[in-house]
Enzyme design. Structure first.
Site, mmCIF file in Angstrom:
data_model
loop_
_atom_site.group_PDB
_atom_site.id
_atom_site.type_symbol
_atom_site.label_atom_id
_atom_site.label_comp_id
_atom_site.label_asym_id
_atom_site.label_seq_id
_atom_site.Cartn_x
_atom_site.Cartn_y
_atom_site.Cartn_z
ATOM 1 N N CYS A 91 46.027 39.970 38.175
ATOM 2 C CA CYS A 91 44.688 40.191 38.716
ATOM 3 C C CYS A 91 44.278 39.086 39.692
ATOM 4 O O CYS A 91 44.961 38.082 39.857
ATOM 5 C CB CYS A 91 43.671 40.268 37.579
ATOM 6 S SG CYS A 91 43.859 41.732 36.555
ATOM 7 N N HIS B 208 38.123 39.618 38.793
ATOM 8 C CA HIS B 208 37.297 39.252 37.635
ATOM 9 C C HIS B 208 37.025 37.759 37.582
ATOM 10 O O HIS B 208 37.696 36.943 38.231
ATOM 11 C CB HIS B 208 37.980 39.711 36.337
ATOM 12 C CG HIS B 208 39.275 39.019 36.035
ATOM 13 N ND1 HIS B 208 39.348 37.782 35.430
ATOM 14 C CD2 HIS B 208 40.568 39.397 36.244
ATOM 15 C CE1 HIS B 208 40.609 37.428 35.279
ATOM 16 N NE2 HIS B 208 41.374 38.383 35.770
#
Length: 210
Positions: free
Chosen positions: A174, A158
């Site tokens: 992440c 992301h």
């Protein structure tokens, strides 16, 4: 950014319009943006997007994350790959493995997991009911959702509102990218492709030449 599912998904209350998304894209894209040279974030030049020669035998469309060098490679047809600088999970929060990208979202909502809230309540409790999309959202402008089979792992590739973290171990699990960079990558990634996240010790580069 995610490490465990929350007890029942919580969704933010609104979705941005196409005009709003376009305005935010313009806000996070520097004037005169050239992926290979534009660098208002002060990144090391090696972390800017580059087209490189890919190691033979890799599947076009797949993503490979070299956690040691902090690179993400998107494999192209013809033996090349686009390479981007990334940040990965800090401490023991990075989760190497083989995943499938089953979902992709422009300007996503974000909700921290219960594990994140329990680990760092001062940082995450205020977002327990979800965070609206926008340039300050923790998932930034684009998110690629990593699954194992039909199970959402709550791991993402992301964008980030903290671009200076690129090249470090900074997230809660992440893979982070500069928003302008993931905007470019997002358009090239198809759902159903495989994302290989290698251990931080590394299995060697995916480029043909180290």
């Amino acid at each position: 950014m995610f490490s465990a599912p929350i007890a029942g998904p919580v969704f933010a209350s609104s979705w941005p319009t196409e005009d709003q998304k376009a305005a935010w894209d313009a806000q996070v894209t520097p004037p005169g943006y050239d992926p290979a040279t534009t660098n208002p974030w002060g990144l090391h030049p090696r972390l800017l997007p580059q087209r490189v020669e890919a190691r033979a035998g890799l599947v076009p469309g797949d993503i490979h994350v070299d956690a040691t060098a902090r690179y993400l490679y998107h494999i192209e047809e013809g033996g090349t790959a686009m390479r981007y600088g990334v940040a990965i999970g800090r401490g023991g929060l990075y989760e190497p493995g083989t995943y499938t990208i089953r979902r992709k979202v422009e300007w996503p909502h974000w909700t921290p997991t219960q594990t994140m809230i329990e680990r760092e309540p001062e940082a995450y409790a205020q977002y327990a009911d979800g965070m609206e999309p926008g340039p300050q959202n923790a998932l930034g402008s684009r998110a690629l959702y990593l699954f194992v089979g039909d199970r959402d792992t709550y791991l993402r590739i992301h964008g980030t509102p903290y671009p200076r973290s690129i090249g470090s171990r900074a997230s809660s699990g992440c893979v982070r990218m500069v928003m302008a960079h993931i905007n470019d990558l997002y358009e090239q990634v198809e759902t159903g492709v495989t994302a290989h996240l290698y251990p931080a010790a590394g299995d060697g580069p995916v480029t043909a030449h180290s």
